[in-house]
Design an enzyme around this catalytic site. Structure first.
Site, short mmCIF file in Angstrom:
data_model
loop_
_atom_site.label_atom_id
_atom_site.label_comp_id
_atom_site.label_asym_id
_atom_site.label_seq_id
_atom_site.Cartn_x
_atom_site.Cartn_y
_atom_site.Cartn_z
N GLY A 1 -10.27 -17.43 -56.12
CA GLY A 1 -11.18 -16.30 -56.19
C GLY A 1 -12.36 -16.63 -57.07
O GLY A 1 -12.57 -17.79 -57.46
N HIS A 2 -13.13 -15.60 -57.42
CA HIS A 2 -14.34 -15.81 -58.22
C HIS A 2 -14.12 -15.51 -59.70
O HIS A 2 -15.06 -15.58 -60.48
CB HIS A 2 -15.48 -14.94 -57.69
#
EC number: 3.2.1.67
Length: 405
Positions: free
Chosen positions: A253-254
């Protein structure tokens, strides 16, 4: 006349008995004499094919009108539904529990949806609880190709899987969310929220599938949760106060973001953020504060503590970015209108996959930024470094990379 009166009494009693029998058929008495409502008693099939939208709405309407500690039960099965609104107030209920033992499966026809799929709103003392692998399946893969938000400012937003709006004393526990069309969970204008033991997953390539997005809420606690997705694991938007995040595993993810902030008129301040005991694995970022340039109004992002974090192969472990813009063409006319102050990064260790492990890129000078006991090693050849702009950070304890001059 007397016979007519007796007949009238008999008819009334019979009608009352019928009404009681009808209510009993659709609800039952749960633990300690509290009412329980089973969605299958309202016509839900739970076979994954029939549309159970109306049945679930009917069950909720009955449960919300009941008194006491109310439970609505979603038994084992797969419930195929379109958009649903589980709204209050449920004024007679002391508490209301939405107990999931099965799977909620989203329709894929985007024409059926507005901005969200499942909406819980205006309820006090609501618990959404899962058992036996309870899952919320957004069936997002069919919709992701239509998401243009990563490249266009004027994009059409796809529906969030679950929106909680204007609730007080909310608990979400032991449920899984998979393959949301857009955000998995969004909190808007809630107070006193606990999210515990939630599992969130979507492919790394899925666009805008933030795990938990929080906006204009206060007193939110997220703990013992696992998030792997295509965007921010947790994003703390504008207008939030007193947010606590603990023991969350993030990746892919980020990463964990405060922001983005400063894009719209009238945004509220973000204050008192505590993020602790998190693990990041293979994420784009670790902990990040991101704000837009050219902000139409001024706001504050302050009093934040990020501590006891482990970074495993993270591209940007520590980052403040006040020039955030994900688009190809971005204006750089004015600095961000968000003032960042009193931000501490403590006991953060692990590996970075890029040489710049600490990036502090401020617009108006950031105030009161502290780094203490940071040890971030470069996964490639060489050593990590720090890069700073418009900030005079203070340092304490061990520092790797070396502090900015």
């Amino acid at each position: 006349m007397e016979a007519q009166q007796r007949l009238f009494v008999v008819v009334v009693v019979a009608a009352l008995c019928a009404a009681v029998a009808s209510a009993a058929a659709n609800s039952s008495v749960g633990y300690h004499g509290n009412p329980t409502f089973n969605v299958k008693n309202y016509g839900a099939k739970g076979n994954g094919a029939n549309d159970d939208t109306k049945a679930l709405m009917s069950a909720w309407k009955a449960a919300c009108a009941a008194a006491g500690a109310v439970t609505l039960v979603l038994p084992s099965g797969t419930y195929y539904i379109g958009p649903v609104q589980f709204h209050g107030p449920c004024s007679k209920a002391s508490t209301i529990t939405f107990l999931m033992q099965g799977t909620l499966k989203a329709a894929t026809d985007l024409k059926r949806f507005g901005n969200d799929w499942i909406e819980f709103g205006w309820v006090n003392q609501l618990t959404v609880s899962g058992q036996n692998g309870a899952t919320i399946d957004g069936q997002g893969a069919a919709s992701w190709p239509f998401n243009k938000c990563p490249i266009r400012k004027d994009c059409k937003v796809l529906p969030t899987s679950v929106l909680f709006v204007n609730n007080k004393n909310l608990v979400v526990q032991n449920v899984a969310s998979v393959n949301s069309k857009f955000f998995h969970f969004a909190l808007l204008q809630n107070s006193n929220v606990k999210i515990i033991g939630v599992k969130i997953s979507a492919p790394q390539s899925s666009p805008n599938t933030d795990g938990i997005h929080i906006e204009r809420s206060n007193g939110v606690s997220i703990s013992d949760t696992t998030i792997s997705t295509g965007d921010d694991c947790i994003s703390i938007g504008q207008g939030n106060d007193n947010i606590d995040v603990a023991r969350v595993h993030c990746g892919p993810g980020h990463g964990m973001s405060v922001g983005s902030l400063g894009r719209y008129v009238g945004e509220g301040d973000v204050t008192r953020i505590h993020v602790r005991d998190m693990t990041f694995h293979g994420t784009m970022n670790g902990v990040r504060i991101k704000t837009w340039e050219n902000s139409p109004t001024k706001s504050l992002a302050a009093h934040m503590l990020f501590e006891n974090l482990v970074m495993n192969d993270v591209q940007n472990p520590i980052i403040i970015d006040q020039k955030y813009c994900p688009y190809y063409n971005c204006e750089h006319k004015f600095v961000s209108g968000v003032t960042i102050k009193d931000v501490q990064f403590k006991n953060i260790k692990g590996t970075a996959t890029t040489p710049v492990a600490v990036l502090l890129k401020c617009g108006v000078p950031c105030q009161g930024v502290v780094l203490q006991d940071v040890d971030l090693r470069y996964k490639g050849n060489g050593v990590t470094s720090s890069k700073c702009e418009n900030v005079k950070a203070k340092y304490a304890g061990f520092q790797n990379p070396k502090p900015c001059p």
